[in-house]
Design an enzyme around this catalytic site. Structure first.
Site, PDB file in Angstrom:
ATOM      1  N   ARG A 124      31.226   7.815  36.821  1.00  0.00           N
ATOM      2  CA  ARG A 124      32.072   8.418  37.749  1.00  0.00           C
ATOM      3  C   ARG A 124      33.353   8.905  37.437  1.00  0.00           C
ATOM      4  NH1 ARG A 124      30.131   7.196  43.301  1.00  0.00           N
ATOM      5  NH2 ARG A 124      27.930   7.710  43.114  1.00  0.00           N
ATOM      6  N   ARG A 155      36.738  10.593  43.353  1.00  0.00           N
ATOM      7  CA  ARG A 155      37.795  10.813  44.216  1.00  0.00           C
ATOM      8  C   ARG A 155      39.223  10.068  43.859  1.00  0.00           C
ATOM      9  NH1 ARG A 155      33.908   9.255  49.035  1.00  0.00           N
ATOM     10  NH2 ARG A 155      33.561   7.674  47.331  1.00  0.00           N
ATOM     11  N   ARG A 204      37.845  18.808  46.537  1.00  0.00           N
ATOM     12  CA  ARG A 204      37.042  18.486  47.468  1.00  0.00           C
ATOM     13  C   ARG A 204      37.583  18.760  48.997  1.00  0.00           C
ATOM     14  NH1 ARG A 204      34.348  16.930  49.964  1.00  0.00           N
ATOM     15  NH2 ARG A 204      33.660  14.758  50.104  1.00  0.00           N
ATOM     16  N   ASP A 243      24.299  14.835  41.123  1.00  0.00           N
ATOM     17  CA  ASP A 243      24.220  13.819  41.733  1.00  0.00           C
ATOM     18  C   ASP A 243      22.647  13.216  41.763  1.00  0.00           C
ATOM     19  OD1 ASP A 243      25.422  11.694  43.967  1.00  0.00           O
ATOM     20  OD2 ASP A 243      23.362  11.811  44.397  1.00  0.00           O
ATOM     21  N   TYR A 271      15.911   5.657  47.978  1.00  0.00           N
ATOM     22  CA  TYR A 271      16.397   6.775  48.909  1.00  0.00           C
ATOM     23  C   TYR A 271      15.411   7.398  49.654  1.00  0.00           C
ATOM     24  CZ  TYR A 271      21.300   5.916  47.491  1.00  0.00           C
ATOM     25  OH  TYR A 271      22.460   5.421  47.408  1.00  0.00           O
TER      26      TYR A 271
HETATM   27  O1  CP3 Z   1      29.487   9.780  36.549  1.00  0.00           O
HETATM   28  C1  CP3 Z   1      29.743  10.946  37.026  1.00  0.00           C
HETATM   29  O2  CP3 Z   1      30.963  11.344  37.106  1.00  0.00           O
HETATM   30  C2  CP3 Z   1      28.835  11.911  37.057  1.00  0.00           C
HETATM   31  C3  CP3 Z   1      28.708  12.526  38.604  1.00  0.00           C
HETATM   32  C4  CP3 Z   1      27.422  11.442  39.403  1.00  0.00           C
HETATM   33  C5  CP3 Z   1      27.762  11.468  40.949  1.00  0.00           C
HETATM   34  N1  CP3 Z   1      26.892  10.558  41.258  1.00  0.00           N
HETATM   35  C6  CP3 Z   1      29.115  12.098  41.645  1.00  0.00           C
HETATM   36  C7  CP3 Z   1      29.098  11.533  43.033  1.00  0.00           C
HETATM   37  C8  CP3 Z   1      26.641  10.646  39.051  1.00  0.00           C
HETATM   38  C9  CP3 Z   1      26.056  10.282  37.653  1.00  0.00           C
HETATM   39  C10 CP3 Z   1      26.301  10.025  40.165  1.00  0.00           C
HETATM   40  C11 CP3 Z   1      24.909   9.227  40.432  1.00  0.00           C
HETATM   41  C12 CP3 Z   1      24.475   8.599  41.727  1.00  0.00           C
HETATM   42  N2  CP3 Z   1      24.759   8.981  42.832  1.00  0.00           N
HETATM   43  C13 CP3 Z   1      24.045   7.332  41.808  1.00  0.00           C
HETATM   44  C14 CP3 Z   1      23.501   6.269  40.548  1.00  0.00           C
HETATM   45  C15 CP3 Z   1      24.854   5.788  40.134  1.00  0.00           C
HETATM   46  C16 CP3 Z   1      25.349   4.778  41.160  1.00  0.00           C
HETATM   47  O3  CP3 Z   1      26.710   4.795  41.531  1.00  0.00           O
HETATM   48  O4  CP3 Z   1      24.751   3.682  41.445  1.00  0.00           O
HETATM   49  C17 CP3 Z   1      23.704   7.135  43.147  1.00  0.00           C
HETATM   50  C18 CP3 Z   1      23.129   5.798  43.841  1.00  0.00           C
HETATM   51  C19 CP3 Z   1      24.239   8.224  43.746  1.00  0.00           C
HETATM   52  C20 CP3 Z   1      23.849   8.554  44.927  1.00  0.00           C
HETATM   53  C21 CP3 Z   1      25.600   8.836  45.836  1.00  0.00           C
HETATM   54  N3  CP3 Z   1      26.185   9.750  45.825  1.00  0.00           N
HETATM   55  C22 CP3 Z   1      25.924   7.852  46.627  1.00  0.00           C
HETATM   56  C23 CP3 Z   1      25.489   6.485  47.135  1.00  0.00           C
HETATM   57  C24 CP3 Z   1      27.315   8.434  47.057  1.00  0.00           C
HETATM   58  C25 CP3 Z   1      28.398   7.961  48.065  1.00  0.00           C
HETATM   59  C26 CP3 Z   1      29.227   6.897  47.327  1.00  0.00           C
HETATM   60  C27 CP3 Z   1      30.640   7.491  47.438  1.00  0.00           C
HETATM   61  O5  CP3 Z   1      31.146   7.296  46.253  1.00  0.00           O
HETATM   62  O6  CP3 Z   1      30.859   8.092  48.021  1.00  0.00           O
HETATM   63  C28 CP3 Z   1      27.193   9.709  46.215  1.00  0.00           C
HETATM   64  C29 CP3 Z   1      28.478  10.449  46.175  1.00  0.00           C
HETATM   65  C30 CP3 Z   1      28.828  11.045  45.138  1.00  0.00           C
HETATM   66  N4  CP3 Z   1      28.318  11.183  44.020  1.00  0.00           N
HETATM   67  C31 CP3 Z   1      30.410  11.214  44.698  1.00  0.00           C
HETATM   68  C32 CP3 Z   1      30.751  11.526  43.685  1.00  0.00           C
HETATM   69  C33 CP3 Z   1      31.771  12.162  42.944  1.00  0.00           C
HETATM   70  C34 CP3 Z   1      31.592  11.022  45.840  1.00  0.00           C
HETATM   71  C35 CP3 Z   1      31.300  12.197  46.681  1.00  0.00           C
HETATM   72  C36 CP3 Z   1      32.690  12.635  47.332  1.00  0.00           C
HETATM   73  O7  CP3 Z   1      33.227  13.556  46.736  1.00  0.00           O
HETATM   74  O8  CP3 Z   1      33.211  12.508  48.565  1.00  0.00           O
END
Ligand code: CP3
Length: 359
Positions: free
Chosen positions: A38, A42, A51, A87, A164
């Site tokens: 990540r 944010r 965003r 994602d 999921y």
């Molecule tokens: O690592 C990176 O920078 C690459 C991008 C990336 C994202 N999600 C961007 C993202 C990667 C590799 C993921 C993987 C992901 N997504 C996982 C596996 C890793 C982990 O964290 O366990 C999972 C379970 C998801 C599903 C997911 N996507 C969730 C649970 C959420 C909400 C949590 C949160 O932080 O809001 C997301 C949204 C998400 N994916 C964001 C980002 C940058 C935040 C979205 C926003 O901008 O509001």
């Protein structure tokens, strides 16, 4: 197991001298490479500015913006690898799931799997063409990045995707998913097979588009006992690894997996991702010398005062002991409230403390 070949690195090729790639192959590197899960998110002002204009799914579907976000984060932090901005849940859309990222609530699937019949209704996934925007982002990012910085592609692992697809959202106990697994193992195995096949197609197309390493995120698999992992997950993971391009290193990541790491290693992957709940030295000893490891600082350490963060980061480096094959990372993604300065200082610390001469 998926053993990446070990090409003789040539200094003329900046990619082959990349510390990150060399660590994936367990070759000595000039520094311990670091990147952070990540790293584009944010906590970073540049990300929030984008965003403010576009929703999260739209951002994932706009290759130009996904490229900007990926490349900006990698450059700003000075890390040793970039990770594709996307994602793990995107693949659920072409399979027939209605996916939404509601602000502040995380992802929601409006039509989760409730019965074996729902699995029969999954759409076929013979090519990643419906996710063409991701492949286009991979091509654009590869072109925009410095040649010396490898690009990591990724996908969710079948168990985490199945959670999921069945729960419809994040969950504490994964009770719907696990109940489904115990009640109807036949339908469960069909679902896992479908997800593994789709994931293999998707990752191989990311590799063809320019991803040089890929990571499988099995973020929720730590909820399983070793017995359940062996029975319900491992055969599908092993098959998935066999379907992946054998020349590309694969990082096999999970959290809360202290009880599973040997089983995960046996399923496949050139690098095993570790979280902070295990000591890196002990976990690497258990895994043996045939795999590299990635991890394992607690993301919350980045919220601590610098002296404490520094102590925890040095501990990770000490436990790795400078052995070839360590990729410094967090045990899970960066939290949104993380101060960017702490991340910058961490990257410098890891590089400065680990700089070494290699033959
Ligand atoms: O690592 C990176 O920078 C690459 C991008 C990336 C994202 N999600 C961007 C993202 C990667 C590799 C993921 C993987 C992901 N997504 C996982 C596996 C890793 C982990 O964290 O366990 C999972 C379970 C998801 C599903 C997911 N996507 C969730 C649970 C959420 C909400 C949590 C949160 O932080 O809001 C997301 C949204 C998400 N994916 C964001 C980002 C940058 C935040 C979205 C926003 O901008 O509001």
């Amino acid at each position: 197991m998926n053993h990446a070949p070990t090409p003789a690195p040539s200094p003329a090729n900046p990619f082959e001298s990349s510390p990150f790639l060399r660590a994936c192959l367990r070759q000595p590197a000039s520094v311990t490479p670091i990147w952070l899960m990540r790293q584009a998110g944010r906590y970073m002002e540049e990300y929030r500015a984008i965003r403010d204009r576009v929703g999260f799914l739209e951002l994932c579907k706009r290759p130009d913006l996904a490229t900007e976000v990926t490349v900006t984060a990698a450059k700003r932090l000075g890390v040793d690898a970039a990770i594709l901005f996307a994602d793990i849940l995107l693949i659920l859309e072409p399979l027939g799931f209605q996916l939404e990222f509601a602000r502040g609530d995380g992802p929601v699937i409006h039509n989760p799997i409730r019965s074996a019949e729902d699995i029969d209704r999954l759409a076929p996934f013979a090519s990643a063409e419906p996710l063409g925007f991701v492949l286009e982002a991979v091509r654009l990012i590869r072109r925009a990045l410095e040649p010396a910085i490898p690009l990591i592609g990724f996908a969710g692992a079948p168990f985490t995707l199945a959670c999921y697809a069945i729960e419809g959202k994040g969950s504490r106990h994964y009770d719907h998913a696990k109940t489904f697994m115990y009640r109807d193992p036949g339908a469960w195995h069909t679902l896992m097979e479908r997800l593994a096949d789709a994931t293999a197609v998707y990752l191989n197309e990311q590799i063809q588009a320019g991803a040089q390493v890929v990571q499988l995120f099995d973020s929720w698999v730590g909820t399983l006992s070793p017995g359940d992992y062996t029975r319900y997950v491992q055969p599908h993971m092993a098959r998935l690894f066999r379907l992946l391009d054998p020349h590309t290193p694969v990082i096999h990541f999970g959290t809360g997996t202290g009880q599973l790491i040997e089983l995960q290693r046996d399923a496949g992957g050139s690098v095993i991702g570790l979280d902070w709940r295990v000591d890196l030295d002990e976990a690497w000893y258990r895994l043996g010398p045939e795999v590299a490891v990635q991890g394992n600082l607690d993301p919350v350490a980045l919220l601590a005062p610098w002296e404490e963060l520094e102590r925890m980061a040095r501990r990770v480096l000490d436990q790795a002991g400078g052995r070839p094959g360590h990729i410094f990372n967090l045990g899970h993604g960066i939290l949104p409230q993380t101060p960017v300065d702490n991340v910058l200082r961490l990257v410098d610390l890891v590089h400065n403390e680990s700089r070494r001469n290699i033959p």
